[in-house]
Design an enzyme around this catalytic site. Structure first.
Site, short mmCIF file in Angstrom:
data_model
loop_
_atom_site.label_atom_id
_atom_site.label_comp_id
_atom_site.label_asym_id
_atom_site.label_seq_id
_atom_site.Cartn_x
_atom_site.Cartn_y
_atom_site.Cartn_z
N LYS A 105 0.86 -1.18 0.00
CA LYS A 105 0.00 0.00 0.00
C LYS A 105 0.89 1.23 0.00
CE LYS A 105 -4.53 0.83 0.28
NZ LYS A 105 -5.60 0.03 -0.35
N VAL A 153 -17.51 3.72 -3.72
CA VAL A 153 -18.05 2.37 -3.63
C VAL A 153 -19.50 2.38 -3.16
CG1 VAL A 153 -17.83 0.12 -2.50
CG2 VAL A 153 -15.77 1.36 -3.21
#
Length: 366
Positions: free
Chosen positions: A94, A198
């Site tokens: 990440k 989302v």
């Protein structure tokens, strides 16, 4: 403030996490700075046992550099587990870019970031996350071929939030099957905290399935986008009000992490928690608190893996239907975790961890 060696305490804390805590064990952490563009970033590679580390780039105005490093460490570890449970041949990584993307994001900064990712020689493959978008990945890709989540016009898969939401919906269906004996959400009341990238797709899946949906978001424009499309949808004043909603069946945290904590868990009215946010459990032990209250928790990194499935497929020549079919398997994976948790007498989060760690351990042993 410094310790006896003269090193800043914040630095000592980070090193302790990396080398001594159970949350550490990362293979590599890279601190990146390009003063000309203003770039300050952290790239954390937790594991490459299963393959090149894959994970998105978060662009966020952290309160401190220490918070940014801590977030990168937590998120990259979560990606190792997510990719393992998704059956991908990728480890976990990440990146976080420090700063407000509305104020400092420029083409020069993104190109500089791309050069840092490229310098890792393929050990890390990046994609979108909070604060970064498809157009940003197109820019990063100009300096780095290990970039996914690009636009279809540039050979990419486009918006990964589409399959992220689809996967969360599959996890929610599995939760309903496990708890109520029926995968349909028809007639169930679902509360969604965060209806951005989302969450707004998840709203559509739920409404199409016949669910009643309650939403909240810190951004008025995100709420307005939903209510303009669906005027009758219910809106809670904030997350605190949402989780206390009477008759709530499912709570879907779809914003930032830490949503499940010592304050929220005792007042949750929902019987299921299943959402898209990463790192929903604020600290170890919260999963047991949920279980003790009879709340079924669908592990975040399992149900929100649709996006990483999508961007991983991009590396092999993107095919949406192939990716969607893989994301649909999140239903079966979630059910298997609930079954393992029941057999072992442990919370689902612990069962998912065991399964992920087993796959990573087996890869390391080869």
């Amino acid at each position: 403030m410094t310790d006896v060696t003269g090193a800043p305490v914040a630095t000592v804390d980070v090193l302790n996490t990396l080398f001594h805590s159970e949350q550490g064990g990362h293979e590599q952490v890279v601190l990146c700075q390009d003063r000309a563009s203003g770039l300050k970033a952290v790239i954390a590679l937790h594991s490459t046992a299963l393959g090149p580390a894959l994970g998105g780039t978060r662009f966020y105005p952290y309160a401190s550099e220490q918070d940014a490093v801590a977030d990168a460490l937590n998120l990259s570890r979560g990606m190792s587990y997510k990719n393992a449970m998704a059956g991908l041949d990728h480890g976990g990584g990440k990146a976080v870019i420090i700063g407000d993307p509305e104020l400092i994001k420029t083409e020069e900064l993104l190109l500089a970031y791309g050069r840092f990712v490229a310098s890792l020689g393929g050990r890390y493959v990046t994609a979108c996350d909070v604060g970064t978008y498809v157009a940003d990945m197109d820019v990063v890709a100009r300096e780095c071929r290990w970039t996914t989540g690009r636009s279809p016009e540039n050979g990419g898969a486009g918006d990964s939030s589409v399959l992220t939401a689809f996967g969360v919906f599959q996890g929610m269906r599995a939760s309903a099957q496990h708890l109520w004996g029926d995968p349909s959400l028809r007639g169930r009341k679902v509360g969604i905290a965060g209806v951005g990238k989302v969450g707004h797709h998840l709203v559509e899946h739920l409404l199409q399935d016949g669910a009643s949906v309650v939403i909240t978001d810190v951004r008025d424009e995100s709420v307005r986008r939903i209510t303009e499309r669906h005027p009758g949808i219910a809106v809670a004043a904030d997350t605190d009000a949402l989780i206390r909603t009477e008759g709530l069946d499912v709570y879907a945290p779809c914003a930032l992490g830490g949503a499940l904590n010592d304050d929220s868990v005792p007042v949750l009215t929902a019987k299921v928690v299943c959402g898209a946010a990463n790192n929903q459990l604020s600290h170890p032990g919260v999963e047991k608190d949920l279980a003790d209250r009879g709340i079924l928790y669908a592990p975040d990194y399992v149900v929100n893996a649709g996006g990483v499935i999508q961007v991983a497929d991009e590396l092999h020549g993107f095919d949406f239907e192939r990716s969607k079919a893989k994301a649909a398997k999140i239903f079966d994976t979630t059910l298997s975790i609930f079954a393992r948790a029941k057999d072992d007498g442990i919370p689902p989060a612990a069962a998912a961890d065991r399964l992920a760690e087993q796959r990573i351990s087996e890869a390391r042993a080869r």
